[in-house]
Design an enzyme around this catalytic site. Structure first.
Site, PDB file in Angstrom:
ATOM      1  N   GLY A 240       0.844  -1.189   0.015  1.00  0.00           N
ATOM      2  CA  GLY A 240      -0.085  -0.088  -0.067  1.00  0.00           C
ATOM      3  C   GLY A 240       0.779   1.312  -0.006  1.00  0.00           C
ATOM      4  N   SER A 241       0.457   2.222   0.777  1.00  0.00           N
ATOM      5  CA  SER A 241       0.974   3.582   0.668  1.00  0.00           C
ATOM      6  C   SER A 241       2.212   3.709   1.550  1.00  0.00           C
ATOM      7  CB  SER A 241       0.078   4.608   1.187  1.00  0.00           C
ATOM      8  OG  SER A 241      -0.301   4.412   2.409  1.00  0.00           O
ATOM      9  N   GLU A 264       5.685  -3.233   0.978  1.00  0.00           N
ATOM     10  CA  GLU A 264       5.894  -2.896  -0.481  1.00  0.00           C
ATOM     11  C   GLU A 264       4.927  -1.607  -0.581  1.00  0.00           C
ATOM     12  OE1 GLU A 264       4.673  -1.967  -3.819  1.00  0.00           O
ATOM     13  OE2 GLU A 264       3.786  -3.898  -4.049  1.00  0.00           O
ATOM     14  N   CYS A 301       1.853  -0.447  -8.683  1.00  0.00           N
ATOM     15  CA  CYS A 301       2.687   0.177  -8.093  1.00  0.00           C
ATOM     16  C   CYS A 301       4.157   0.368  -8.768  1.00  0.00           C
ATOM     17  CB  CYS A 301       3.045  -0.660  -6.905  1.00  0.00           C
ATOM     18  SG  CYS A 301       3.153  -2.496  -7.402  1.00  0.00           S
ATOM     19  N   GLU A 392       4.833  10.245  -5.498  1.00  0.00           N
ATOM     20  CA  GLU A 392       3.874   9.414  -6.341  1.00  0.00           C
ATOM     21  C   GLU A 392       2.470  10.137  -6.578  1.00  0.00           C
ATOM     22  OE1 GLU A 392       2.356   4.900  -6.638  1.00  0.00           O
ATOM     23  OE2 GLU A 392       2.843   5.782  -4.890  1.00  0.00           O
TER      24      GLU A 392
END
Length: 527
Positions: A240-241, A264, A301, A392
């Site tokens: 996730g974030s 991740e 991602c 991002e």
């Protein structure tokens, strides 16, 4: 059938008083099932069951674990169209994507089943004793990998199957011998419950201990926080974030007994286009990258969020072509209204930064929860001196940086945060002359791509899905492929231990027939 309840081991439970629903972003309405968030009592019960199950599950043979994993795969397939339609209704993603992700999930489970059935993955290493060694005798030492204990896996918003309830984290942890408690993602709680029912059915059919798997509903962060802080939990998997992953990492580190968090997280996946390639193939690469940036509405991602090139007429043509091509692509639905709003806010904030300009911004009519794609550009000096531009933007967005020369381009790479991927677009004869750029990118990423796109993660032993922080919290490990199992184990060494009390993997006769490193030589033979 979806009940909205939690799986506490093999039993359904709904003791909590907090409920919520999922949302269909494609038709912009709430889905009907009501889900019960796990209560503190249910959380503790699931953890206690997992801890009890670990004592038995860690001793289950590789062949029996393989049967369990293969049976999970069969039970998932048996869910049929109900799973696919639930997935679609909770994600807004198309049927083809749902079927493809189910195929990937099944493939991961079967790959881990094959791995543990063979058994060699435990890296059994034996150094036999030498009582006559001078000046001191050499002891008998034997080492192998052993599971950590109960682990928590957080479902991912953008992959309801492959990175969630029975995804790579769960499959690898179960393969290692660790019981798993899944904190289901609230956006696809129904998909999660269906998959959980398949895992529980498989556990019962293969006689795995009750508590080897639990699935807990949660609409916010409270359930996850309680799970990570509990002393019986020994590891965490998260996709996730950066904000979410770092919060879990910090929680785990602050425990009296810190535990590993394999998160991740965010990545902008820099793409370098070298000058000769821009001249020769700029137009075709622009078309290719327009498709890559918008694939899955940019909700991967590995989305190429940053493109680096040297300022030139060829780069101008590339930007123009990319901007034109991306606007010909029909916008698609994002996963949830919250994700759409975040995309709008983050892209708007990016445009407020000094020196940045839009070259493409979809202005057509958009259905609710659909995202318009955007291309932006900035000069190298502005990018280098403003880390806000390095962040991002989750969605169909990319920033093209116009560097004044290759030296500035290399400096920019050196100043990037860790990334999942880095791509170099170059001619075969051109790339050999730019080793400095290759080495700079190599230092910042987990996977280096030549003349391709970063979107798409092949599930195989050679894949590395991870990278330097903040791409992941531990760059030594992968979240994809069979080597993901190594996150959930620790090495254990036995010195001068009686042979009959050793694990089968380390006994003299090698009853499992696995490949072992004995006194420096790889062999399957008994001692």
């Amino acid at each position: 059938m979806i009940t909205g309840k939690n799986y506490i081991g093999n039993h359904l439970s709904s003791q909590g008083d907090k409920t919520y629903t999922t949302f269909n972003p494609k038709v912009n309405i709430e889905n009907e099932p009501l889900y019960y968030e796990a209560s503190e009592t249910e959380i503790n019960h699931a953890i206690d069951l997992a801890s009890e199950a670990f004592a038995a599950y860690k001793k289950v043979s590789g062949k029996d674990k393989a049967q369990f994993l293969n049976t999970i795969a069969e039970e998932i397939l048996a869910l049929g169209d109900l799973l696919i339609q639930t997935y679609i209704s909770e994600s807004g993603l198309p049927e083809k994507r749902a079927i493809g992700e189910r195929t990937r999930t099944i493939g991961q489970l079967r790959a881990f089943a094959n791995l543990v059935a063979d058994g060699t993955w435990v890296e059994a290493t034996i150094d036999t004793a030498d009582p006559n060694r001078i000046p001191i005798p050499k002891p008998d030492l034997r080492k192998m990998l052993t599971p950590l204990g109960p682990v928590v896996v957080f479902g991912a918003s953008n992959f309801p199957l492959a990175y969630s309830t029975a995804g790579g984290d769960t499959a690898s942890a179960l393969a290692s011998g660790c019981p798993v408690i899944v904190k289901s993602h609230p956006m696809h709680a129904g998909t999660g419950e269906l998959i959980a029912s398949a895992i529980i059915a498989a556990a019962e059919k293969t006689k795995m201990p009750n508590g080897v798997f639990s699935n807990l509903n949660s609409s916010g962060i409270e359930v996850g926080v309680q799970l990570v802080k509990h002393p019986k939990i020994k590891g965490v998997g998260f996709t996730g974030s950066i904000k979410g992953g770092r919060a879990l990492f910090d929680l785990a580190a602050q425990r009296p007994e810190p535990i590993p968090v394999f998160a991740e997280m965010g990545s902008i996946n820099p793409v370098v286009i070298l000058p000769e390639t821009l001249q020769k193939r700029g137009a075709s690469l622009a078309t290719t990258y327009a498709k890559s940036i918008t694939l899955g509405t940019g909700q991967f991602c590995t989305n190429p969020g940053l493109i680096l090139g040297v300022k030139s007429e060829a780069l101008d043509h590339f930007i123009d072509k990319l901007s034109t091509e991306i606007l010909t692509i029909t916008p698609s639905c994002m996963l949830h209204p919250n994700i759409v709003n975040n995309y709008k806010n983050n892209s708007a904030n990016m445009l407020q930064e000094s020196g940045i300009s839009k070259t493409a911004d979809y202005q057509g009519d958009l259905e609710p929860n659909f995202a318009g794609q955007m291309i932006t550009t900035v000069d190298g000096d502005s990018f280098l001196n403003n880390t806000n531009l390095h962040q991002e933007v989750f969605g169909p967005f990319s920033l093209v940086v116009q560097c004044k020369d290759l030296e500035e381009l290399t400096t920019i790479i050196d100043h990037l945060e860790g990334q999942l991927t880095g791509t170099i677009l170059a001619e075969q004869e051109e790339i050999a002359d730019h080793r400095t750029i290759i080495e700079a990118l190599q230092n910042r990423v987990g996977r280096l791509i030549f003349n391709g796109v970063p979107t798409g993660v092949e599930v195989c032993p050679s894949m590395l899905h991870g990278g330097p922080y903040p791409a992941s919290t531990d760059s030594r490990f992968t979240a994809v492929g069979i080597h993901a199992i190594k996150r959930w184990v620790r090495p254990m060494s036995y010195q001068n231990w009686p042979d009959h009390l050793l694990p089968d993997e380390l006994q003299n006769q090698n009853p499992l027939g696995i490949s072992r490193l004995v006194n420096g030589d790889s062999t399957r033979n008994p001692l």
